[in-house]
Motif scaffolding. Structure first.
Motif, PDB file in Angstrom:
ATOM      1  N   UNK A  20       0.858  -1.169   0.000  1.00 49.21           N
ATOM      2  CA  UNK A  20       0.000   0.000   0.000  1.00 49.21           C
ATOM      3  C   UNK A  20       0.903   1.230   0.000  1.00 49.21           C
ATOM      4  N   UNK A  21       0.631   2.202  -0.879  1.00 51.82           N
ATOM      5  CA  UNK A  21       1.445   3.405  -0.920  1.00 51.82           C
ATOM      6  C   UNK A  21       0.590   4.549  -1.408  1.00 51.82           C
ATOM      7  N   UNK A  22       0.694   5.670  -0.771  1.00 51.61           N
ATOM      8  CA  UNK A  22      -0.074   6.839  -1.193  1.00 51.61           C
ATOM      9  C   UNK A  22       0.387   7.290  -2.564  1.00 51.61           C
ATOM     10  N   UNK A  23      -0.512   7.946  -3.291  1.00 59.35           N
ATOM     11  CA  UNK A  23      -0.183   8.433  -4.629  1.00 59.35           C
ATOM     12  C   UNK A  23       0.993   9.386  -4.562  1.00 59.35           C
ATOM     13  N   UNK A  24       1.877   9.277  -5.584  1.00 57.55           N
ATOM     14  CA  UNK A  24       3.087  10.088  -5.571  1.00 57.55           C
ATOM     15  C   UNK A  24       3.126  11.081  -6.701  1.00 57.55           C
ATOM     16  N   UNK A  25       4.333  11.498  -7.031  1.00 52.06           N
ATOM     17  CA  UNK A  25       4.538  12.512  -8.055  1.00 52.06           C
ATOM     18  C   UNK A  25       4.183  11.986  -9.427  1.00 52.06           C
ATOM     19  N   UNK A  26       3.379  12.703 -10.235  1.00 50.55           N
ATOM     20  CA  UNK A  26       3.022  12.237 -11.573  1.00 50.55           C
ATOM     21  C   UNK A  26       4.208  12.225 -12.545  1.00 50.55           C
ATOM     22  N   UNK A  66       9.668  10.252 -19.018  1.00 50.78           N
ATOM     23  CA  UNK A  66       9.574  11.464 -18.206  1.00 50.78           C
ATOM     24  C   UNK A  66       8.500  11.293 -17.132  1.00 50.78           C
ATOM     25  N   UNK A  67       8.802  11.698 -15.918  1.00 51.69           N
ATOM     26  CA  UNK A  67       7.871  11.543 -14.822  1.00 51.69           C
ATOM     27  C   UNK A  67       8.428  10.608 -13.774  1.00 51.69           C
ATOM     28  N   UNK A  68       7.655   9.607 -13.344  1.00 50.49           N
ATOM     29  CA  UNK A  68       8.123   8.722 -12.268  1.00 50.49           C
ATOM     30  C   UNK A  68       7.605   7.308 -12.452  1.00 50.49           C
ATOM     31  N   UNK A  69       8.495   6.291 -12.382  1.00 53.58           N
ATOM     32  CA  UNK A  69       8.026   4.900 -12.396  1.00 53.58           C
ATOM     33  C   UNK A  69       7.391   4.564 -11.058  1.00 53.58           C
ATOM     34  N   UNK A  70       6.343   3.725 -11.085  1.00 49.90           N
ATOM     35  CA  UNK A  70       5.626   3.394  -9.860  1.00 49.90           C
ATOM     36  C   UNK A  70       5.475   1.899  -9.626  1.00 49.90           C
ATOM     37  N   UNK A 125      10.038 -10.684 -20.614  1.00 47.02           N
ATOM     38  CA  UNK A 125       9.745  -9.263 -20.646  1.00 47.02           C
ATOM     39  C   UNK A 125       9.658  -8.695 -19.231  1.00 47.02           C
ATOM     40  N   UNK A 126       9.995  -7.429 -19.136  1.00 46.44           N
ATOM     41  CA  UNK A 126       9.803  -6.653 -17.918  1.00 46.44           C
ATOM     42  C   UNK A 126       8.831  -5.529 -18.246  1.00 46.44           C
ATOM     43  N   UNK A 127       7.777  -5.406 -17.456  1.00 49.34           N
ATOM     44  CA  UNK A 127       6.783  -4.360 -17.685  1.00 49.34           C
ATOM     45  C   UNK A 127       6.803  -3.389 -16.518  1.00 49.34           C
ATOM     46  N   UNK A 128       6.562  -2.134 -16.820  1.00 51.04           N
ATOM     47  CA  UNK A 128       6.536  -1.095 -15.790  1.00 51.04           C
ATOM     48  C   UNK A 128       5.372  -0.158 -16.056  1.00 51.04           C
ATOM     49  N   UNK A 129       4.846   0.416 -14.965  1.00 54.00           N
ATOM     50  CA  UNK A 129       3.774   1.404 -15.072  1.00 54.00           C
ATOM     51  C   UNK A 129       4.271   2.708 -14.473  1.00 54.00           C
ATOM     52  N   UNK A 130       3.837   3.817 -15.073  1.00 53.86           N
ATOM     53  CA  UNK A 130       4.360   5.133 -14.740  1.00 53.86           C
ATOM     54  C   UNK A 130       3.214   6.111 -14.518  1.00 53.86           C
ATOM     55  N   UNK A 131       3.481   7.150 -13.733  1.00 54.96           N
ATOM     56  CA  UNK A 131       2.604   8.312 -13.681  1.00 54.96           C
ATOM     57  C   UNK A 131       3.173   9.347 -14.620  1.00 54.96           C
ATOM     58  N   UNK A 132       2.344   9.856 -15.540  1.00 58.85           N
ATOM     59  CA  UNK A 132       2.817  10.813 -16.523  1.00 58.85           C
ATOM     60  C   UNK A 132       2.655  12.241 -16.046  1.00 58.85           C
ATOM     61  N   UNK A 133       3.668  13.088 -16.290  1.00 56.56           N
ATOM     62  CA  UNK A 133       3.624  14.483 -15.879  1.00 56.56           C
ATOM     63  C   UNK A 133       2.455  15.237 -16.507  1.00 56.56           C
TER      64      UNK A 133
END
Length: 580
Positions: free
Chosen positions: A12-18, A290-294, A304-312
């Motif tokens: 569980x983690x609070x929403x972070x920087x987009x 650009x932005x932050x991986x989450x 394969x390695x998959x990642x999800x990000x928050x976009x600026x």
């Protein structure tokens, strides 16, 4: 002991920087389009070669499914054709397409989730009751509860065969740590691995290695343990200060335990050797994301390695990398502006699943990225000429497979978005053997109209989509007036007119504006007359009684609309007599 192909942390983690990039949706919209001129569009579409009218999208593709009745989303676990989503007071279940199918209640604050490779059993950390719940994935029944009352707030899970690693602890208490459970035992007793941690740490275990780190701390260290013996031995610490690591968001490990993969917003997707404790590589670069991986997850086969990000700028997006070469193979976007839930990414088959929260609107979503790990196909679409409202015009395109082979006959769905945002699927067209296709449409209005082509893909090739914008001209109109060229003051005068449209197109309904300009020895005067109503054939009548003599110029103007252009006509009549 059977080992799963990849083990990863859940937390569980609070929403972070987009971050940047992003597109979506509560699914791709499907709205029946607004027709302007009766069935003109429908008849044209049906007549177009190879184009078949349809009223429903062909497949779900990337979707964002609204989860009603919840106030927070925490984690996902996917397997066996099901997706499990933990919320504050329940676990929500969806099928492989992201459609909600069930709910598991009676759980005290479920947080981290883990699922067996065959998808038969799900494990949930219950931070509210200090338990681990074992759930039958088929019946959704809780089959076992493991008491962890001596280890407060179990939060994050990592499953490796019959070994479940648990990160527990209340944030800021410094009584957090990691323990292991032998799930094959009838009465599984907790075995301590790490303690005296700030809160509930993230954990990932495989083979004889456990990696663990704490979120919400800057700098953030990563501990690596050898768990081949009891008690576990601290192999070493990857120092967050020395390596510029802050706020660990997610953590996973390779099936052999040889490498740990971390997600730090400021560093990226880093791979660490769990023996030498040195960085092996980083997937992608700051310019690529650009932005932050989450969140991060490995595919079941490890390819394969998959990642999800928050976009600026645009919202969350996902990227897929080839595990061996670290080459990015796919990046997708989503249209909504929700915030990605850190650590919530799962993979099932070729699809990715993650969670999004839009707290301002109190809306919570299960996001599905379809076919993310498949090879990419390519679609092109472009207008083959100028476009005018209510006139048929062609669009041409091509479907290309990744290996360059001819795709043969494939269905391509065509949709259209009008300037007011109204979107509709308007038909399907089949490709020729070489992948080329032609679709003909009759746009109902002028302006900037978008056309989208979608191919649904195959079991080995990812679906593809392309959009092109077309500047559509309004349909031309013309006005004529006929009648006498002379008349007498104080006598009734009648002129007849007609609004005509180019081509075989019905005339619009409505009226035309009418006014007269009178010029005589007293000067020039202008007077608005009553609008003239258009008949079904476009004809209309202007009736007037000129009060004085002079030259009368009668004007008729059709103001146009989204479909038809403006037109104007003037007609002169000389009036005798009177005081003019």
């Amino acid at each position: 002991m059977t080992r799963r192909s990849c083990s990863r942390t859940r937390h569980r983690l609070a929403a972070g920087t987009p971050w940047d990039h992003g597109v979506t949706t509560e699914g791709r919209p499907h709205v029946r389009f607004r027709t302007v001129i009766g069935s003109v569009l429908a008849s044209t579409m049906a007549a177009a070669a190879g184009l078949v009218a349809t009223t429903a999208p062909a497949a779900a593709r990337d979707t964002a499914t609204l989860i009603p009745g919840v106030t927070q989303l925490v984690d996902t676990a996917a397997g066996g054709g099901r997706v499990f989503v933990s919320t504050t007071d329940r676990i929500v279940v969806a099928d492989a397409s992201g459609t909600l199918t069930g709910t598991i209640t009676g759980l005290a604050s479920p947080t981290g989730l883990a699922i067996t490779p065959d998808g038969s059993r799900v494990y949930a950390a219950l931070s509210g009751s200090n338990e681990i719940a074992e759930i039958d994935a088929a019946t959704l029944a809780v089959t076992r509860r493991i008491d962890l009352s001596a280890y407060p707030s179990p939060t994050n899970l990592s499953l490796d065969g019959d070994r479940l690693w648990v990160g527990y602890g209340v944030k800021g208490s410094f009584v957090g740590g990691v323990l292991s459970l032998d799930l094959s035992a009838a009465a599984s007793a907790p075995v301590q691995v790490a303690d005296r941690m700030y809160g509930a740490p993230l954990v990932a275990g495989a083979g004889t290695t456990v990696a663990t780190g704490e979120s919400g701390l800057s700098p953030s260290n990563l501990r690596v343990y050898d768990v081949s013996t009891t008690p576990a031995t601290l192999r070493g610490i990857i120092d967050g200060s020395a390596n510029g690591l802050w706020d660990l968001n997610d953590l996973t490990i390779t099936p052999d335990g040889a490498q740990a993969i971390t997600v730090f917003p400021g560093s990226g997707l880093d791979v660490w050797d769990t023996t030498t404790l040195t960085k092996v590589r980083t997937y992608g670069s700051r310019s690529e994301y650009p932005g932050a991986p989450r969140s991060v997850v490995r595919s079941a086969d490890g390819a394969y390695l998959a990642a999800a990000f928050d976009g600026d700028t645009y919202g969350p997006y996902a990227a897929v990398y080839d595990s061996a070469s670290a080459t990015r193979t796919y990046q997708t976007t989503i249209t909504n502006n929700a915030t990605l839930v850190a650590g919530s990414l799962s993979v099932m088959g070729h699809d990715l699943f993650a969670l999004q929260e839009d707290r301002q609107r109190n809306r919570y979503y299960l996001w599905r990225v379809e076919g993310a790990t498949l090879q990419a196909s390519t679609l092109t679409l472009s207008p083959a000429g100028t476009a005018t409202a209510l006139d048929p015009f062609p669009l041409t395109g091509r479907l290309t497979l990744p290996d360059g082979t001819a795709p043969g006959e494939q269905p391509i769905e065509i949709s259209r978005t009008l300037p007011d945002g109204t979107t509709a699927v308007v038909g399907t067209v089949s490709t020729a053997a070489d992948g080329t296709f032609t679709a003909t449409d009759t746009p109902p209005v002028g302006g900037s109209v978008s056309y989208t082509a979608i191919w649904d893909g195959s079991p080995t090739v990812r679906w593809s989509k392309t959009t092109t914008k077309v500047d559509v001209a309004t349909h031309a109109t013309s006005l004529t007036l006929t009648g006498p060229t002379t008349g007498n003051a104080s006598r009734s005068l009648t002129l007849t007119g007609r609004l005509s449209t180019a081509g075989d197109v019905p005339t619009p309904a409505g009226s035309v504006a009418v006014w007269r300009v009178v010029t005589n020895r007293n000067g020039t005067t202008v007077l608005d007359l009553a609008p003239a109503t258009l008949a079904a054939d476009g004809s209309f009548t202007i009736t007037d009684t000129p009060p004085v003599g002079g030259t009368y110029t009668y004007h008729a103007r059709y103001d146009g609309n989204a479909t038809f252009s403006l037109s104007h006509v003037a007609y002169d009549v000389v009036i005798r007599g009177g005081a003019g």
